[in-house]
Write an enzyme that holds these catalytic residues in place. Structure first.
Site, PDB file in Angstrom:
ATOM      1  N   ASP A  98      -0.851 -20.389  -1.368  1.00 22.99           N
ATOM      2  CA  ASP A  98      -0.878 -18.991  -0.670  1.00 22.99           C
ATOM      3  C   ASP A  98       0.262 -19.187   0.570  1.00 22.99           C
ATOM      4  O   ASP A  98       1.591 -19.397   0.348  1.00 22.99           O
ATOM      5  CB  ASP A  98      -2.517 -19.833   0.857  1.00 22.99           C
ATOM      6  CG  ASP A  98      -2.765 -18.227   1.410  1.00 22.99           C
ATOM      7  OD1 ASP A  98      -1.682 -17.302   1.243  1.00 22.99           O
ATOM      8  OD2 ASP A  98      -3.813 -18.721   0.874  1.00 22.99           O
TER       9      ASP A  98
ATOM     10  N   TRP B  62      -4.430 -15.681   3.438  1.00 26.00           N
ATOM     11  CA  TRP B  62      -5.825 -15.828   2.781  1.00 26.00           C
ATOM     12  C   TRP B  62      -5.263 -15.460   1.204  1.00 26.00           C
ATOM     13  O   TRP B  62      -5.771 -13.785   0.739  1.00 26.00           O
ATOM     14  CB  TRP B  62      -6.728 -14.737   3.779  1.00 26.00           C
ATOM     15  CG  TRP B  62      -7.017 -15.867   4.882  1.00 26.00           C
ATOM     16  CD1 TRP B  62      -7.016 -16.934   5.156  1.00 26.00           C
ATOM     17  CD2 TRP B  62      -7.030 -15.342   6.005  1.00 26.00           C
ATOM     18  NE1 TRP B  62      -7.596 -17.486   6.469  1.00 26.00           N
ATOM     19  CE2 TRP B  62      -7.524 -16.067   6.809  1.00 26.00           C
ATOM     20  CE3 TRP B  62      -7.352 -13.464   6.539  1.00 26.00           C
ATOM     21  CZ2 TRP B  62      -7.382 -16.392   8.707  1.00 26.00           C
ATOM     22  CZ3 TRP B  62      -7.887 -13.445   7.851  1.00 26.00           C
ATOM     23  CH2 TRP B  62      -8.157 -14.801   8.884  1.00 26.00           C
ATOM     24  N   HIS B  63      -3.884 -15.192   0.703  1.00 26.33           N
ATOM     25  CA  HIS B  63      -3.511 -15.330  -0.262  1.00 26.33           C
ATOM     26  C   HIS B  63      -4.053 -16.023  -1.927  1.00 26.33           C
ATOM     27  O   HIS B  63      -2.865 -16.020  -2.640  1.00 26.33           O
ATOM     28  CB  HIS B  63      -2.234 -14.494  -0.201  1.00 26.33           C
ATOM     29  CG  HIS B  63      -1.807 -12.861   0.990  1.00 26.33           C
ATOM     30  ND1 HIS B  63      -0.831 -12.975   0.861  1.00 26.33           N
ATOM     31  CD2 HIS B  63      -2.734 -12.265   1.267  1.00 26.33           C
ATOM     32  CE1 HIS B  63      -0.866 -11.833   1.657  1.00 26.33           C
ATOM     33  NE2 HIS B  63      -2.524 -11.210   1.760  1.00 26.33           N
ATOM     34  N   GLY B  64      -5.270 -16.911  -1.094  1.00 36.30           N
ATOM     35  CA  GLY B  64      -4.778 -17.787  -1.926  1.00 36.30           C
ATOM     36  C   GLY B  64      -5.085 -17.353  -4.251  1.00 36.30           C
ATOM     37  O   GLY B  64      -5.620 -16.474  -4.476  1.00 36.30           O
TER      38      GLY B  64
END
Length: 467
Positions: free
Chosen positions: A265, A406-408
């Site tokens: 992330d 929150w770019h998992g």
């Protein structure tokens, strides 16, 4: 129920895959979404995207204590609704850099370099994805663009249509649902596991209306549930690290140790600045702003909160930008603005594990942000440059705010080594009739917001399935 293809997850990837497969009228396609089928009008108002967090459309995940962030637990929102996390996000469009995808290719993923993937970004745009510049910039944002010009500051591009932010389902599924009888979408249907029989995915077991049901697929099950839920579904299906599954009493179908590993992330650090004027972007616009938005699609309600950014190299010899400055024309208290420095190419890696075999219990998420010393050094270089811009505009506040974008992604990595989960056709290794088409297959995180790369991947994934 028996169908040809089952697509699990109605987010960005699942919306595209289901829509594209349904174009082949001889195929019957079933799309399963764990949440409701409509997020409601507020999800489509750009300014209100943060209002959806920790609500009924959010899975409500939380990370474990982050050892290199003073043991903070971070909220980790994921969309639980048709449209997925595109009902919870700011709607900023970023393809990343060609270097990102050429790096995928150099890791052994033939067919995933920039020259191969770039047409699929165009395909999603031609398929109806709206893209436009912000219709009106806040005065503080205009100041940032002026003072950050030497760093390449520019307004963000947004996935909006006349100031409204449609979800991926609005863009890709609305028309097929009206005109394509071979596409069925079921909401409030939580997938427990994939049914594996004789080395092949035969269907899925779900919880629907409080009851267990089974749906069977003639050809393939396609997991599009995202970087958190897809590996969780695989592990509940007995596909994953054998010792972990055995510890939970889950029968092992396939010892695939890479499932849940390689979690990546974008970590970020925010610096806030106070100013006396102009007034910052409001959290709750007044009646006049509401009327203005309804009539013209402009004003505060059309703002994605992040209104401008700059892509930076932490040192001149870097092959591509590894830092991003995101400008927000408001701060948490008082009047002012914030500049968030984002690390685009982290070396740190996390992982996730199941807590139990219960699909209603969220997994253990450990990001390990800033575990690698180089990540902190690079981020600090960006913070210094963010401060230099901000101090020309306002008075810096002392406290730094660390968080995650929150770019998992990356938890079912594409590749051909022992820790890879899918091959370059996005087929799960050693299991027939099972693919993963979502951000979990990214070998490396793209250098920007992940919505557009996920849509690109879904377009290409759908073509691979149709071939």
């Amino acid at each position: 129920m028996v169908t040809d293809y089952i697509v699990v997850g109605g987010g960005a990837a699942g919306s595209v895959v289901a829509a594209r497969l349904s174009e082949l009228r001889q195929l019957n396609v079933l799309l399963l979404e764990a949440g409701p089928l409509d997020p409601g009008p507020d999800a489509r108002i750009p300014l209100f995207w943060r209002h959806q967090l920790d609500g009924p459309l959010d899975w409500g995940f939380q990370t474990e204590e982050e050892p290199h962030l003073d043991k903070k637990r971070l909220a980790y929102p994921r969309g639980k609704v048709l449209g997925g996390s595109t009902a919870l996000y700011a709607g900023i469009y970023s393809r990343g850099d060609r270097y990102d995808y050429d790096a995928w290719r150099e890791l052994g993923n033939a067919g995933w370099g920039w020259d191969y993937v770039s047409p699929y970004f165009e395909k999603s745009l031609k398929g109806g994805l709206p893209l436009e510049p912000l219709r009106l910039l806040h005065p503080l944002t205009q100041m940032f663009l002026q003072h950050g010009a030497n760093e390449g500051a520019r307004p963000v591009e947004v996935m909006q249509r006349k100031g409204s932010k449609p979800t991926a389902a609005d863009v890709f599924l609305a028309k097929p649902l009206k005109s394509t009888p071979n596409l069925t979408v079921l909401g409030n249907t939580n997938v427990v596991r994939v049914l594996i029989e004789d080395g092949r995915a035969r269907g899925v077991e779900v919880i629907r209306d409080g009851k267990l049901e089974v749906f069977r697929a003639k050809f393939e099950v396609v997991l599009c549930a995202g970087a958190i839920q897809t590996p969780a579904i695989l592990m509940r299906s007995g596909i994953g690290p054998a010792s972990h599954l055995e510890s939970l009493g889950i029968p092992v179908s396939l010892d695939l140790p890479g499932v849940g590993e390689n979690l990546q992330d974008h970590v970020r650090c925010g610096v806030e600045f106070s100013v006396d004027a102009p007034p910052q972007l409001p959290t709750h616009p007044g009646l006049l702003d509401q009327i203005r938005y309804k009539l013209t699609g402009t004003g505060p309600l059309s703002s994605p909160v992040v209104e401008a950014h700059a892509m930076l190299k932490s040192f001149p010899e870097a092959p591509a930008p590894d830092l991003q400055l995101n400008f927000v024309p408001r701060r948490s208290e008082g009047n002012g603005f914030a500049i968030w420095t984002t690390l685009l190419r982290p070396f740190s890696r996390g992982y996730l594990r199941l807590r139990s075999a219960d699909p209603n219990e969220g997994p253990t998420i450990r990001l390990n942000l800033l575990e690698e010393p180089e990540d902190r050094l690079t981020l600090d270089r960006g913070i210094t440059r963010a401060r230099a811009i901000g101090e020309k505009m306002g008075r810096m506040e002392v406290q730094l705010h660390y968080d995650v974008m929150w770019h998992g992604c990356g938890t079912c990595r594409m590749g051909n080594d022992s820790m890879a989960v899918v091959d370059t056709d996005l087929k799960v290794h050693y299991v027939n009739g099972l693919r993963v088409v979502d951000a979990s297959v990214f070998p490396l995180i793209p250098s920007g917001n992940t919505a557009a790369p996920t849509l690109m991947l879904a377009e290409r994934g759908a073509d691979l399935i149709r071939c």
